[in-house]
Design an enzyme around this catalytic site. Sequence first.
Site, PDB file in Angstrom:
ATOM      1  N   ASP A   1       4.857   0.321  12.068  1.00 33.76           N
ATOM      2  CA  ASP A   1       3.592  -0.221  11.558  1.00 33.76           C
ATOM      3  C   ASP A   1       3.317  -1.655  12.039  1.00 33.76           C
ATOM      4  OD1 ASP A   1       3.357   2.182  10.258  1.00 33.76           O
ATOM      5  OD2 ASP A   1       3.875   1.415   8.279  1.00 33.76           O
TER       6      ASP A   1
ATOM      7  N   ARG B   1      -3.686  11.376   4.172  1.00 32.68           N
ATOM      8  CA  ARG B   1      -2.525  12.200   4.456  1.00 32.68           C
ATOM      9  C   ARG B   1      -1.395  11.981   3.456  1.00 32.68           C
ATOM     10  NH1 ARG B   1       1.616  13.133   6.663  1.00 32.68           N
ATOM     11  NH2 ARG B   1       1.875  14.976   7.968  1.00 32.68           N
TER      12      ARG B   1
ATOM     13  N   VAL C   1       8.555   6.365  16.864  1.00 33.99           N
ATOM     14  CA  VAL C   1       8.338   7.090  15.600  1.00 33.99           C
ATOM     15  C   VAL C   1       7.150   8.048  15.690  1.00 33.99           C
ATOM     16  CG1 VAL C   1       7.966   6.863  13.108  1.00 33.99           C
ATOM     17  CG2 VAL C   1       9.410   5.201  14.303  1.00 33.99           C
TER      18      VAL C   1
ATOM     19  N   ARG D   1      -8.606   0.359   4.985  1.00 36.74           N
ATOM     20  CA  ARG D   1      -7.646   1.299   4.393  1.00 36.74           C
ATOM     21  C   ARG D   1      -6.387   0.575   3.949  1.00 36.74           C
ATOM     22  NH1 ARG D   1      -5.446   5.534   8.021  1.00 36.74           N
ATOM     23  NH2 ARG D   1      -4.212   5.688   6.140  1.00 36.74           N
TER      24      ARG D   1
ATOM     25  N   ARG E   1       2.392  14.702  12.906  1.00 39.00           N
ATOM     26  CA  ARG E   1       2.864  14.473  11.536  1.00 39.00           C
ATOM     27  C   ARG E   1       3.135  15.769  10.756  1.00 39.00           C
ATOM     28  NH1 ARG E   1      -0.124   9.252   9.210  1.00 39.00           N
ATOM     29  NH2 ARG E   1       1.881   9.010   8.197  1.00 39.00           N
TER      30      ARG E   1
ATOM     31  N   CYS F   1      -2.971  13.389  12.548  1.00 41.84           N
ATOM     32  CA  CYS F   1      -3.949  12.308  12.437  1.00 41.84           C
ATOM     33  C   CYS F   1      -3.942  11.545  13.752  1.00 41.84           C
ATOM     34  CB  CYS F   1      -3.639  11.404  11.259  1.00 41.84           C
ATOM     35  SG  CYS F   1      -2.230  10.366  11.510  1.00 41.84           S
TER      36      CYS F   1
ATOM     37  N   LYS G   1       0.828  -1.218   0.000  1.00 39.89           N
ATOM     38  CA  LYS G   1       0.000   0.000   0.000  1.00 39.89           C
ATOM     39  C   LYS G   1       0.862   1.269   0.000  1.00 39.89           C
ATOM     40  CE  LYS G   1      -1.333   1.732   4.020  1.00 39.89           C
ATOM     41  NZ  LYS G   1      -1.292   3.058   4.600  1.00 39.89           N
ATOM     42  N   ASN G   2       1.839   1.322   0.910  1.00 38.48           N
ATOM     43  CA  ASN G   2       2.586   2.567   1.054  1.00 38.48           C
ATOM     44  C   ASN G   2       3.514   2.843  -0.123  1.00 38.48           C
ATOM     45  OD1 ASN G   2       1.273   3.212   3.362  1.00 38.48           O
ATOM     46  ND2 ASN G   2       2.879   2.509   4.767  1.00 38.48           N
TER      47      ASN G   2
HETATM   48  C1  EPZ Z   1       5.119   6.734   6.258  1.00 38.95           C
HETATM   49  O1  EPZ Z   1       4.490   7.865   6.831  1.00 38.95           O
HETATM   50  C2  EPZ Z   1       4.059   5.656   6.172  1.00 38.95           C
HETATM   51  N1  EPZ Z   1       2.975   6.128   5.356  1.00 38.95           N
HETATM   52  C3  EPZ Z   1       3.578   5.283   7.559  1.00 38.95           C
HETATM   53  O2  EPZ Z   1       2.660   4.213   7.440  1.00 38.95           O
HETATM   54  C4  EPZ Z   1       4.768   4.808   8.397  1.00 38.95           C
HETATM   55  O3  EPZ Z   1       4.336   4.531   9.694  1.00 38.95           O
HETATM   56  C5  EPZ Z   1       5.835   5.917   8.424  1.00 38.95           C
HETATM   57  O4  EPZ Z   1       6.205   6.281   7.061  1.00 38.95           O
HETATM   58  C6  EPZ Z   1       7.091   5.498   9.149  1.00 38.95           C
HETATM   59  O5  EPZ Z   1       7.602   4.333   8.580  1.00 38.95           O
HETATM   60  C7  EPZ Z   1       3.063   6.066   4.028  1.00 38.95           C
HETATM   61  O6  EPZ Z   1       4.051   5.662   3.459  1.00 38.95           O
HETATM   62  C8  EPZ Z   1       1.880   6.494   3.252  1.00 38.95           C
HETATM   63  P1  EPZ Z   1       7.519  10.017   8.178  1.00 38.95           P
HETATM   64  P2  EPZ Z   1       5.167   9.306   6.759  1.00 38.95           P
HETATM   65  O7  EPZ Z   1       7.463  11.301   7.452  1.00 38.95           O
HETATM   66  O8  EPZ Z   1       5.929   9.433   5.493  1.00 38.95           O
HETATM   67  C9  EPZ Z   1       8.476  13.015  11.744  1.00 38.95           C
HETATM   68  C10 EPZ Z   1       0.663   3.030   7.940  1.00 38.95           C
HETATM   69  O9  EPZ Z   1       0.134   2.558   8.960  1.00 38.95           O
HETATM   70  N2  EPZ Z   1       8.497  14.095  10.741  1.00 38.95           N
HETATM   71  O10 EPZ Z   1       8.647   9.085   7.912  1.00 38.95           O
HETATM   72  O11 EPZ Z   1       4.129  10.300   7.049  1.00 38.95           O
HETATM   73  C11 EPZ Z   1       7.070  12.488  11.986  1.00 38.95           C
HETATM   74  O12 EPZ Z   1       6.351  13.306  12.870  1.00 38.95           O
HETATM   75  C12 EPZ Z   1       1.328   4.377   7.940  1.00 38.95           C
HETATM   76  O13 EPZ Z   1       0.640   2.452   6.841  1.00 38.95           O
HETATM   77  C13 EPZ Z   1       8.881  15.360  11.130  1.00 38.95           C
HETATM   78  O14 EPZ Z   1       9.203  15.611  12.300  1.00 38.95           O
HETATM   79  O15 EPZ Z   1       6.144   9.214   7.980  1.00 38.95           O
HETATM   80  C14 EPZ Z   1       7.338  11.122  12.520  1.00 38.95           C
HETATM   81  O16 EPZ Z   1       7.594  11.203  13.875  1.00 38.95           O
HETATM   82  C15 EPZ Z   1       1.062   5.215   9.097  1.00 38.95           C
HETATM   83  N3  EPZ Z   1       8.882  16.355  10.203  1.00 38.95           N
HETATM   84  C16 EPZ Z   1       8.607  10.688  11.781  1.00 38.95           C
HETATM   85  O17 EPZ Z   1       9.200  11.897  11.285  1.00 38.95           O
HETATM   86  C17 EPZ Z   1       8.525  16.148   8.892  1.00 38.95           C
HETATM   87  O18 EPZ Z   1       8.553  17.102   8.108  1.00 38.95           O
HETATM   88  C18 EPZ Z   1       8.388   9.742  10.628  1.00 38.95           C
HETATM   89  O19 EPZ Z   1       7.452  10.307   9.728  1.00 38.95           O
HETATM   90  C19 EPZ Z   1       8.162  14.844   8.508  1.00 38.95           C
HETATM   91  C20 EPZ Z   1       8.154  13.839   9.455  1.00 38.95           C
END
Ligand code: EPZ
Length: 456
Positions: free
Chosen positions: A320, A104, A342, A412, A133, A128, A34-35
């Site tokens: 995840d 998102r 995370v 989802r 995020r 969310c 999915k991701n």
């Molecule tokens: C991706 O989310 C995945 N979603 C998430 O899967 C997954 O949990 C996550 O990566 C971590 O592996 C998709 O790929 C669609 P991040 P993403 O930006 O890209 C912080 C699921 O259940 N951060 O790597 O949104 C953030 O707050 C989902 O399938 C900042 O601080 O995750 C978090 O703590 C949920 N500033 C960490 O980094 C930013 O500008 C990781 O977020 C961006 C992120």
Amino acid sequence: MHSVVNANIINSEPYLEVDGISYLSGNIKISGAKNSVLVLMAASLLTEEKLVINNVPELTDIAVMSNLLQEIGVSLYREANKLYLSSNSIKITELPYNLVHALRASFVCIGPLLARKGEVKIPMPGGCRIGARPIEEHIKGLKAMGAEVIIKDGVVCAQIISQRKRLQGAHIKLNCQSVGATETLIMAATLAEGETIIENAAQEPEIQDLANLLISMGAQIFGAGSSKIKIIGKQKLNGSIYSAIPDRIEAGTFLIAAAITRSELSLSPVIPAHLGAIIEKLEECGCSIDIKENAIKITPGKELKSVDISTSPFPGFPTDLQAPFMALMATAKGTSTIIENVFENRMQHVSELKRMGSSIHLSGNTALIEGVKELIPSCLSAGDLRSSAAIVLASISTKGRSIIKGLHHLDRGYENFEEKLNKVGCNIVRKGSKIYQSETMQKGLEDFTDLNQEVA
Ligand code: EPZ
């Protein structure tokens, strides 16, 4: 046999009736990731030519992304697990609030739309259920590439200000290894002028999958999957036919399903290298794992012992899988410590697991789980996507019937979840229908007549 079903408490919302205790056996087919697919779909915005993505799961997230792309003018057609996309005539570069809010992950469209059309307006995705995020890493990177980005009335407005109307290659160092920001910036950089370096990049397999698709479209990308990625921008990218990787989170969830029911199960196709952290923890708690090429077989010991996990970016233990793994630890022997590093609010399964008789002490993002002999069936409600899987797994391990609501979360991200589990021996009945919007994806067949053989 426990029975907790009380028909009066169930309203018209769809729900699962899960009859434990199931011993599983057989093989489960793993769907496309999915991701990955969500981002591969966004990458179609980078080219005027057609893109065909194979191995696309049927999920509401994919349907929402499809709707969003269609709203801005992308032609889209789906046949079984193949998705045909053509971004030849993008009508608008302003993304609708309701769809960005519903998904998102759609925020990554900011990179390709800006690079290809020179401007984009996209509502702030906001936080969310699992955390705040933020998106500042996406924005900082785009600014470094020469974009002007302002946030006005909750909308991120970005445009290229250089006279040549192309983003400029840049040296970007991310403050955190954000998967989404790395994806946004890789896509933007493929059409930028010159060379972009992304340091402290996320290393998740979905990043490599995106890079492989883009390379098949003519992009020049080096080092994806490591923390330093180099992209040499091109004027144009071409179309491609590409297959998404298998879903490592779905595979990990089913490995845990086998472990929690102490059953032997095989899964395929998988990429074993993507499952390193979960395999290591399952072995540590007493399961044996047998890998043959793209198939994996798990044989749990009769009694599993508690192990500790601490989530972190790939190749660490994936956030995840934290919720499903906690369900497993609730039934293991001893005490386990689970730390979520995370996301700040990813412990929504704790209350539901406690409702099932598990012994969990939660302090901030650290859970102390004392395994119990058996969980008891209950009436449960899923709070987010991965929590929903966790409570289904906990339910199949019990002696009796559980009721699970909140299925819009499950739908989802898990394709045919209960069907796949039933095929290997579970007894799960869905009351009510799936929330899935495939009809809208059947519209654009006429746009792909030149790919008729593929479509037929
Ligand atoms: C991706 O989310 C995945 N979603 C998430 O899967 C997954 O949990 C996550 O990566 C971590 O592996 C998709 O790929 C669609 P991040 P993403 O930006 O890209 C912080 C699921 O259940 N951060 O790597 O949104 C953030 O707050 C989902 O399938 C900042 O601080 O995750 C978090 O703590 C949920 N500033 C960490 O980094 C930013 O500008 C990781 O977020 C961006 C992120």
